[in-house]
Motif scaffolding. Structure first.
Motif, short mmCIF file in Angstrom:
data_model
loop_
_atom_site.label_atom_id
_atom_site.label_comp_id
_atom_site.label_asym_id
_atom_site.label_seq_id
_atom_site.Cartn_x
_atom_site.Cartn_y
_atom_site.Cartn_z
N GLU A 141 1.13 -1.49 -0.20
CA GLU A 141 -0.29 -0.26 -0.22
C GLU A 141 0.68 1.05 -0.17
O GLU A 141 2.29 1.03 0.65
N ASN A 142 0.60 2.73 -0.80
CA ASN A 142 1.03 3.60 -1.11
C ASN A 142 2.99 3.44 -1.74
O ASN A 142 3.47 4.24 -1.63
N GLY A 143 2.99 2.40 -2.40
CA GLY A 143 4.20 2.13 -2.51
C GLY A 143 3.97 2.50 -4.38
O GLY A 143 2.86 3.55 -4.82
N PHE A 144 5.66 2.53 -4.36
CA PHE A 144 5.78 3.72 -5.57
C PHE A 144 6.19 2.96 -6.48
O PHE A 144 7.47 2.17 -6.64
N LEU A 145 6.37 2.93 -7.57
CA LEU A 145 6.66 2.48 -9.22
C LEU A 145 7.69 3.29 -10.13
O LEU A 145 6.73 4.48 -10.23
N ALA A 146 8.87 3.49 -10.43
CA ALA A 146 9.52 4.19 -11.15
C ALA A 146 9.23 3.33 -12.29
O ALA A 146 10.13 2.66 -12.74
N THR A 147 8.58 4.03 -13.41
CA THR A 147 9.11 3.64 -14.70
C THR A 147 9.85 4.16 -16.12
O THR A 147 10.25 5.41 -16.10
N ALA A 148 11.28 3.42 -15.31
CA ALA A 148 12.29 3.87 -15.93
C ALA A 148 12.82 2.92 -17.33
O ALA A 148 14.36 3.78 -18.18
N GLY A 149 12.55 2.37 -18.14
CA GLY A 149 13.04 1.30 -19.43
C GLY A 149 11.33 1.55 -19.21
O GLY A 149 11.09 1.16 -19.68
N PHE A 150 12.13 0.14 -21.35
CA PHE A 150 10.78 0.29 -21.82
C PHE A 150 11.08 -1.43 -22.94
O PHE A 150 11.44 -1.18 -24.34
N ILE A 151 12.99 -1.79 -22.27
CA ILE A 151 12.98 -3.22 -22.96
C ILE A 151 12.64 -3.76 -23.70
O ILE A 151 12.65 -4.27 -24.76
N SER A 152 11.70 -4.15 -23.07
CA SER A 152 10.33 -5.49 -23.73
C SER A 152 9.41 -4.70 -24.52
O SER A 152 8.79 -5.07 -24.51
N GLY A 153 9.49 -3.20 -24.60
CA GLY A 153 7.98 -2.76 -24.75
C GLY A 153 8.10 -1.37 -24.33
O GLY A 153 7.93 -1.30 -22.96
N SER A 154 6.92 -0.70 -24.82
CA SER A 154 6.31 0.62 -24.34
C SER A 154 5.20 0.69 -23.97
O SER A 154 4.48 1.31 -23.29
N ALA A 155 4.57 -0.35 -24.07
CA ALA A 155 2.95 -0.36 -23.89
C ALA A 155 2.83 -0.74 -22.60
O ALA A 155 2.91 -1.99 -21.84
N LEU A 156 2.07 -0.11 -21.56
CA LEU A 156 2.47 -0.70 -20.39
C LEU A 156 0.52 -1.20 -19.90
O LEU A 156 -0.71 -0.76 -19.61
#
Length: 337
Positions: A250-265
């Motif tokens: 809960e209240n966790g933080f996710l940084a998107t810092a790359g896309f080597i397997s693809g950019s669609a999330l």
């Protein structure tokens, strides 16, 4: 002077040529480049496969460099000849939060630094850490600053919290080192026994082999007393974002810092409990010169040394780019100039 240039895009077209040595204009410094490190971004730009506008040809590639100041342009008072410096990636992002006008990125909106000499604005460099070699300093501008900006400026990492890192690339290794220096627990993922051993040597508290554990978020929970982690840096994009989200508490933080397997999330706000768990997802692409300087002081105080996979010569530039393209390195790829 020697410089690497492209007349047309493609790693096979990289060539070392002789071009005139530049002279600094008013407000600029001339930097003698000693070492350059490569990022996945450099492969995309050099290959001509970047999703944004490509730089004009002929083109000198590479964003990350370190060296000494060779000469000063008029009205430069911040630096002196002989100072050891690192290149700031977003040149005009001096301090504070990112703004729309901060768009001058080295080797994208400008020529790159894979040359013996480059001219840069006096605000576009930072003092290098005293405890690092030029090869080590060259690894910092994108990968290390991205990790620092994510952990310290955005996630506000606290001692005793848990950070999840992915793989053995530059951003992930720096995130591991900086998180440990900040007093955090680190769980890392990787694909081989050899890399498991290396991550443990670097200070990871636990390592998950995602080949053996395809649903690796379950291992994250098992290794963290049944709870998710406070912070994770997702560096692969499409294929990892779901499990990164499922690894958060809960209240966790996710940084998107790359896309080597693809950019669609592919994100489901209900399945991944984004709303009910108050999870925060933050896009990241390096940080300010002020953050860079603060990180460098932390590197000195904590005696942190970047992990370098291989050092190539200028004449081996194609091999260096091919190594990054292959993607199985541990740490950074460096070219000595």
């Amino acid at each position: 002077m020697k410089a690497v240039q492209l007349d047309q895009f493609g790693i096979k077209n990289l060539q070392v040529i002789e071009i005139p040595k530049p002279s600094p204009k008013r407000g600029e410094v001339l930097v003698r480049i000693k070492a350059v490190s490569l990022n996945y971004l450099d492969v995309l730009l050099t290959s001509g496969n970047f999703y944004k506008d490509l730089p004009p040809l002929p083109y000198t590639p590479a964003s990350d460099g370190a060296g000494t100041i060779e000469a000063l342009g008029e009205d430069v008072s911040t630096w002196k000849v002989g100072d050891r410096v690192a290149v700031q990636y977003v040149q005009n992002w001096v301090k504070g939060e990112f703004q729309k006008e901060y768009h001058t990125r080295v080797a994208w909106q400008t020529q790159g630094v894979l040359a013996e000499y480059v001219c840069l604005p006096e605000y576009g460099i930072v003092k290098a850490p005293d405890n690092l070699s030029f090869e080590e300093v060259s690894t910092l501008p994108i990968a290390a600053v991205t990790a620092w900006h994510a952990l310290i400026n955005q996630a506000h990492l606290q001692p005793g919290q848990t950070v999840l890192t992915q793989g053995t690339g530059g951003v992930s290794i720096f995130a591991l080192q900086l998180a440990k220096a900040a007093g955090a627990k680190v769980i890392a993922t990787t694909s081989t026994r050899e890399k498991e051993r290396k991550l443990l040597e670097l200070g990871a508290d636990a390592v998950i082999n995602y080949t053996a554990h395809p649903e690796w978020h379950q291992e994250v929970l098992r290794l963290n007393n049944g709870e998710g982690v406070e912070v994770t840096l997702d560096i692969a994009g499409t294929k990892t974002i779901e499990q990164s989200l499922l690894s958060l508490k809960e209240n966790g933080f996710l940084a998107t810092a790359g896309f080597i397997s693809g950019s669609a999330l592919p994100i489901d706000i209900h399945k991944h409990s984004i709303n009910l768990s108050f999870i925060r997802i933050q896009g990241l692409a390096t940080g300010s010169a002020e953050s860079f300087s603060k990180m460098n002081r932390a590197i000195e105080v904590n005696h942190i040394h970047p992990v370098i996979d291989t050092i190539y010569t200028l004449e081996e530039v194609k091999e260096a780019y091919q190594r990054i393209e292959k993607g199985d390195m541990v740490g950074k790829i460096v070219i000595s100039v």
